[in-house]
Design a protein around this motif. Structure first.
Motif, mmCIF file in Angstrom:
data_model
loop_
_atom_site.group_PDB
_atom_site.id
_atom_site.type_symbol
_atom_site.label_atom_id
_atom_site.label_comp_id
_atom_site.label_asym_id
_atom_site.label_seq_id
_atom_site.Cartn_x
_atom_site.Cartn_y
_atom_site.Cartn_z
ATOM 1 N N ARG A 1 0.830 -1.199 0.000
ATOM 2 C CA ARG A 1 0.000 0.000 0.000
ATOM 3 C C ARG A 1 0.867 1.253 0.000
ATOM 4 O O ARG A 1 0.522 2.261 -0.621
ATOM 5 C CB ARG A 1 -0.926 -0.001 1.221
ATOM 6 N N HIS B 1 -6.447 -4.780 -3.066
ATOM 7 C CA HIS B 1 -6.546 -3.549 -3.850
ATOM 8 C C HIS B 1 -5.545 -2.553 -3.256
ATOM 9 O O HIS B 1 -5.828 -1.863 -2.288
ATOM 10 C CB HIS B 1 -7.972 -3.010 -3.800
ATOM 11 N N ASP C 1 -6.596 1.283 -3.081
ATOM 12 C CA ASP C 1 -7.922 1.632 -2.550
ATOM 13 C C ASP C 1 -7.781 2.059 -1.093
ATOM 14 O O ASP C 1 -7.520 1.229 -0.224
ATOM 15 C CB ASP C 1 -8.858 0.432 -2.662
ATOM 16 N N PRO C 2 -7.942 3.352 -0.787
ATOM 17 C CA PRO C 2 -7.750 3.832 0.600
ATOM 18 C C PRO C 2 -8.805 3.321 1.566
ATOM 19 O O PRO C 2 -8.613 3.399 2.785
ATOM 20 C CB PRO C 2 -7.826 5.360 0.455
ATOM 21 N N SER C 3 -9.920 2.782 1.069
ATOM 22 C CA SER C 3 -10.987 2.332 1.960
ATOM 23 C C SER C 3 -10.705 0.964 2.572
ATOM 24 O O SER C 3 -11.335 0.576 3.553
ATOM 25 C CB SER C 3 -12.319 2.281 1.194
ATOM 26 N N GLU C 4 -9.747 0.219 2.001
ATOM 27 C CA GLU C 4 -9.459 -1.118 2.516
ATOM 28 C C GLU C 4 -8.402 -1.043 3.615
ATOM 29 O O GLU C 4 -7.485 -0.228 3.567
ATOM 30 C CB GLU C 4 -8.996 -2.039 1.391
ATOM 31 N N THR C 5 -8.541 -1.915 4.604
ATOM 32 C CA THR C 5 -7.628 -1.929 5.744
ATOM 33 C C THR C 5 -6.615 -3.043 5.596
ATOM 34 O O THR C 5 -6.824 -4.006 4.858
ATOM 35 C CB THR C 5 -8.420 -2.120 7.053
#
Length: 685
Positions: free
Chosen positions: A125, A151, A154-158
């Motif tokens: 990331r 992903h 994708d900033p929404s995934e942790t």
């Protein structure tokens, strides 16, 4: 892992992405089969000039056919990269063990070693390397059963741990060692892809994957420098035959069939080893000072001439005075070239001096005359007297049998006590009658190289290197003097009396003092509970060495049982029976002296077992392992018999603790320790 993951298992909907991935797998296997058939159909009858070229080409074709074999139990690809539109034009690549292309040459699977595959191992990331999605695949018996997406942009995934990655690491192991192309970690990948020109030393504790990293580095180097290494050769050196058998399938599974494997003893097998040294004698024979002793002994055969050489040519006599002969001999000695090379040069140098005399008298001799003079009886006799041939085995035998000869050449290097330690009490009558030891064979190899240069390979992998003596390092170093090396080991697992104290010292003996030392401290194979238990020994045997930090927490993976002394064998058999209820391989490790008793107990209980080096099967998954042969091996479950016996079997406690550390860290899923005697105090919390 450093990106979010989403695992999906096989649905029934044929339109699901998993169905499309299965279709791509089927198409890729079909394409690989077509590639293999294309090679099999080649007709070379009209393209070779002679039968030698035809045989070479046919051998290359057969190797190519083997390399293109589709192993049904091995996934053809294990990952996928979807690049962002900003690079690679947003293309999608499937990452696998070998390259596969379709009928028009478009890639269907990319070799894991190709540059475009590198982000599969290193993208994160923080540094996605232009990768939008990384997909991992899960397999069962060769069938694609699941996939998992990350992903990376994708900033929404942790951030989560890859379940498929962990499952692959923990997958039960039956049979030889597997490759790790699907699970290589970023710090491992940096070592794997390091260049051919430099030597790399990898210090890694149990379960850090150093052996696999070394083997995969060979595969990568063969991919990146195939022509060069095809000429110069590659070699993997392991501690024993059992270990080599365990790892022998890794490179063929990656399509590499030409890498040779050997032990150090095999490399130096100039004589039949039938004897065994005491620990004290082996330490002295393995000391680097012996190289200087041997060099002195070899050079002592050279005699400074005191008589002239007279060459008769027709009716004329040509005289080379003793002082000129002395100048030639001293010049050759000062050049410090191999003894045999200097011996071959000496007659030509004498003959050249004669030619100069001829020219000065008005004659016009050519090179044929010089060769004739060099082969003449007078020059031959002089060379034999001045620079006689040296038989390496005879020289070493004399050194170990003749106290005066040894004292002369060991003066200032070995003490009188050390000399007495290696002298034979009863010298044999001949080289053939001698009971050579493994350390003697290394000395003979050193002398052989002093006489004639050892051929160097392009790359050598040396595993379990911490156990080599300085003289053994020199023997390996001769095999890569003009090439590079990958040195693998763990200082904490050194169990020989001559085990190396530091990698700097070892690399100097190897002839690679400039090598980079990389440390792997993240453990992937051994459960956290097991490695933490074994690491209690580190301060007592290798103070200052960093403990391995395992990424796998497996509750219940460690079981320590105290049993009555009279019931020890029965308790060990019971623990093996319990372990066999799990899937995977089982290793029963015990002090060498305990192996016969445990073998009898297993037989009486009707439990079939194997010896190290024999391949486990689904029917026979239990291996009885002497502690002295456990190094480098892995089992899903380990039963360790009587830890105190493992320690007391060694000549000193520190070595015993290191042997115990090795035995404690062979388990991938679970360790059961059975003891009747009190546990070593070093294992106390």
């Amino acid at each position: 892992m450093s990106a979010a993951t989403t695992a999906r298992t096989a649905p029934t909907d044929g339109a699901d992405p998993l169905a499309r991935e299965r279709a791509h797998l089927a198409a890729s296997r079909s394409a690989l089969r077509a590639m293999r058939e294309d090679v099999q159909s080649l007709d070379i009858r009209d393209v070779t000039a002679n039968w030698v070229n035809a045989a070479v080409l046919q051998s290359q074709i057969e190797d190519r056919i083997k390399a293109l074999a589709d192993l049904s139990h091995t996934p053809l690809f294990f990952g996928r990269l979807d690049y962002l539109p900003t690079t690679q034009e947003g293309r999608r690549f499937y990452i696998g063990r070998r390259h596969v292309h379709d009928a028009v040459g478009d890639p269907m699977v990319i070799d894991w070693r190709a540059p475009v595959s590198q982000p599969f191992y290193r993208a994160s990331r923080k540094d996605p390397q232009d990768v939008g999605l990384r997909r991992r695949f899960g397999y069962t018996a060769g069938d694609l059963t699941a996939y998992e997406d990350e992903h990376l942009t994708d900033p929404s995934e942790t951030e989560q741990t890859s379940k498929l990655l962990q499952a692959e690491i923990e997958r039960p192991r039956v049979g030889p060692m597997r490759d790790i192309v699907a699970t290589i970690q970023p710090e491992q990948d940096e070592i794997v892809r390091s260049g051919l020109s430099g030597t790399v030393c990898v210090q890694g504790g149990p379960g850090t994957g150093k052996t696999a990293v070394g083997l995969h580095r060979v595969a990568f180097l063969l991919y990146a420098h195939r022509e060069r290494l095809a000429r110069t050769g590659t070699l993997v050196i392991g501690p024993n035959r059992s270990f080599l058998h365990y790892i022998e399938q890794v490179l063929p599974a990656l399509g590499e069939l030409e890498v040779k494997q050997s032990t150090v003893d095999d490399l130096v097998a100039h004589v039949d080893v039938r004897g065994e040294d005491t620990a004290a004698a082996a330490v002295v024979k393995g000391d680097a000072r012996m190289a200087r002793v041997l060099r002195r002994a070899v050079r002592s055969h050279v005699t400074i001439p005191t008589e002239p050489v007279v060459v008769v040519r027709g009716s004329r006599r040509w005289r080379v005075p003793a002082y000129e002969l002395e100048e030639i001999v001293r010049e050759l000695l000062d050049r410090d070239i191999r003894y045999g090379a200097a011996r071959e040069a000496l007659p030509q140098r004498i003959a050249h001096t004669v030619l100069v005399r001829m020219e000065q008298s008005g004659e016009a001799p050519d090179d044929r005359v010089q060769d004739s003079v060099a082969r003449g009886p007078a020059v031959k006799a002089a060379v034999k007297a001045i620079w006689p041939p040296v038989d390496p085995a005879k020289l070493v035998l004399r050194l170990l049998s003749d106290a005066d000869f040894l004292a002369e050449h060991a003066e200032g290097l070995l003490s009188a006590e050390e000399q007495a330690t290696i002298l034979l009490a009863k010298p044999p009558r001949s080289v053939r009658a001698a009971k050579w030891t493994a350390a003697d064979a290394v000395l003979i190899d050193e002398v052989t190289d002093l006489v004639q240069r050892t051929q160097s390979l392009g790359h050598v992998v040396l595993d379990e290197a911490q156990d080599l003596s300085p003289m053994q390092y020199r023997a390996v170093g001769r095999r890569c003097s003009t090439g590079s090396a990958t040195v693998l080991g763990d200082l904490a697992q050194g169990t020989t009396p001559w085990a190396t104290a530091s990698w700097a010292e070892a690399l100097a003996h190897l002839g690679k003092p400039e090598a980079a030392v990389e440390e792997l401290t993240a453990g992937f194979r051994v459960p956290r509970e097991v490695i933490a238990y074994a690491s209690r020994l580190l301060p007592h045997m290798s103070p200052g060495l960093a403990a391995v930090s395992s990424v796998r927490e497996t509750p219940g993976s460690l079981d320590v049982r105290c049993v009555p002394e009279h019931g020890l064998d029965e308790a060990v058999v019971a623990a093996c029976t319990e372990s066999l209820r799990h899937e995977g391989s089982i290793g029963l490790i015990a002090a060498d002296s305990r192996v016969p008793a445990l073998a009898a107990a297993l037989t009486a209980a009707g439990l079939p077992y194997l010896s190290p080096g024999e391949e486990t099967t689904r029917e026979t998954r239990l291996t009885l392992v002497p502690a002295s042969l456990a190094k480098g091996l892995e089992y899903d479950y380990v039963v360790l018999d009587e830890p105190s016996s493992v320690i007391t079997a060694e000549p000193d406690r520190r070595t015993g603790l290191r042997r115990l550390y090795v035995a404690l860290t062979r388990a991938v899923s679970g360790l059961t320790v059975i003891h009747a005697e009190p546990l070593p105090q070093e294992l106390s919390a």
